[in-house]
Design a protein around this motif. Sequence first.
Motif, short mmCIF file in Angstrom:
data_model
loop_
_atom_site.label_atom_id
_atom_site.label_comp_id
_atom_site.label_asym_id
_atom_site.label_seq_id
_atom_site.Cartn_x
_atom_site.Cartn_y
_atom_site.Cartn_z
N LEU A 170 -51.31 -69.96 -6.58
CA LEU A 170 -50.99 -69.08 -5.45
C LEU A 170 -52.07 -68.03 -5.23
CD1 LEU A 170 -47.15 -68.57 -6.01
CD2 LEU A 170 -48.27 -70.06 -4.34
N VAL A 171 -52.60 -67.47 -6.31
CA VAL A 171 -53.64 -66.44 -6.17
C VAL A 171 -54.94 -67.06 -5.64
CG1 VAL A 171 -55.04 -64.72 -7.39
CG2 VAL A 171 -52.62 -64.98 -7.95
N SER A 172 -55.24 -68.29 -6.03
CA SER A 172 -56.43 -68.98 -5.52
C SER A 172 -56.31 -69.22 -4.01
CB SER A 172 -56.63 -70.31 -6.24
OG SER A 172 -56.87 -70.12 -7.62
N LEU A 173 -55.15 -69.66 -3.57
CA LEU A 173 -54.93 -69.86 -2.13
C LEU A 173 -55.03 -68.54 -1.39
CD1 LEU A 173 -51.96 -72.41 -2.20
CD2 LEU A 173 -54.31 -72.87 -1.45
N TYR A 174 -54.42 -67.50 -1.96
CA TYR A 174 -54.47 -66.17 -1.34
C TYR A 174 -55.92 -65.72 -1.19
CZ TYR A 174 -53.89 -61.17 -0.64
OH TYR A 174 -53.97 -59.89 -0.12
N SER A 175 -56.72 -65.90 -2.23
CA SER A 175 -58.12 -65.47 -2.19
C SER A 175 -58.91 -66.25 -1.14
CB SER A 175 -58.76 -65.66 -3.57
OG SER A 175 -58.09 -64.89 -4.55
N ASP A 176 -58.66 -67.56 -1.05
CA ASP A 176 -59.32 -68.36 -0.02
C ASP A 176 -59.02 -67.80 1.37
OD1 ASP A 176 -60.41 -70.11 -1.86
OD2 ASP A 176 -58.87 -71.66 -1.58
N LEU A 177 -57.76 -67.54 1.62
CA LEU A 177 -57.36 -67.02 2.93
C LEU A 177 -58.11 -65.73 3.24
CD1 LEU A 177 -55.51 -66.95 5.46
CD2 LEU A 177 -53.94 -65.54 4.09
#
Length: 359
Positions: A170-177
């Motif tokens: 979830l944090v990786s997706l958040y960072s990508d966004l």
Amino acid sequence: MIQLEQRRNQFPREPLSMMNRVYRYILPEVRHELNRWRRSAEGIPDPELKRQALASIDTKEFHCQGGAVYAAANLERRDALIPLIVAFQTISDYLDNLCDRSTSMDQNDFRLLHRSMLDAVQPDAELVDYYALREEQDDGGYLRDLVMTCRNNIAKLPGFAAAQPYIIDLVSLYSDLQVYKHIDPKLREEALLNWWEQHKLRTPELRWNEFAAATGSTLGVFMLFLAAGNDKLDDSSARTIHHAYFPNVCGLHIMLDYLIDQAEDEIGGDLNFCSYYENRETMLERISLIVEGARRDIKKLPASSFHRMIIEGLLALYLSDPKVSEQPEIRNASKRLMRRSPLMRIFFFVNSVWIRKHL
């Protein structure tokens, strides 16, 4: 006394017990933590970093208040959960300001800044200079202190090892966004669409803007922090929580945020995921579908009544925001979404208004 402690540390089952815990424990302790970080931010040497750090605390306190509601489900662990949630959300809000309102549009800079969020949930990762790619450098250790506060409190959660892979996802997706949404406006939509192409099979029922919105929520991370307070947490349970929250509960959270920010974002030239619908009717239909999906998904979880309160609380919190009354179209949309509201949502609506006025 033991029975009393057990009751206090069970998931609250109805709104009165939830709000009693929020008023008695959560709000005062969140304020205490934020005051501590405000004092720290006031000592940042670089004036721009100091300005953005203080602004993120002063204007986004309700993010920490809302996130820390998860600590109401385990008061015994709140000494770890509240500092952890507040520190993690403060990193998120601070970096959002640095990417959105500050001096850089370099995606490599944004990526390096957001490495701090991944480092915060990976206690063995080596810390780096998160400001290496931007002009402003000296924060007096502010961001590293936030990262270390997360790590120190994660160490108090006995089930964190089981939750960690799903938190990292979830944090990786958040960072990508955050990287793609803050780059040059001429490039960001193409970047977001290319990114969605890599992930769209995970959420085939969502449009690209809805997937992107779902990645922008920290609620799934906070629920996994809460679950990690249980030493019996295993991989299967952590996976179930991840799937119950992402994408629909997380997506609802951020779509409501964008719904009420449309006028503000248009003035600021900021990306708004609600602006990609063909018309207001389609927007409301899609958000309603996400609400239904969120209600369906949380039924997979134990204590589903608690998560239902989270969903109704989200609707109440955002639709009671003063920004709604300032935008005629959004006011009408809010009335549509509030129509036939359950008593629970009306209860949270009234509480949200009271908290804004008095706390």
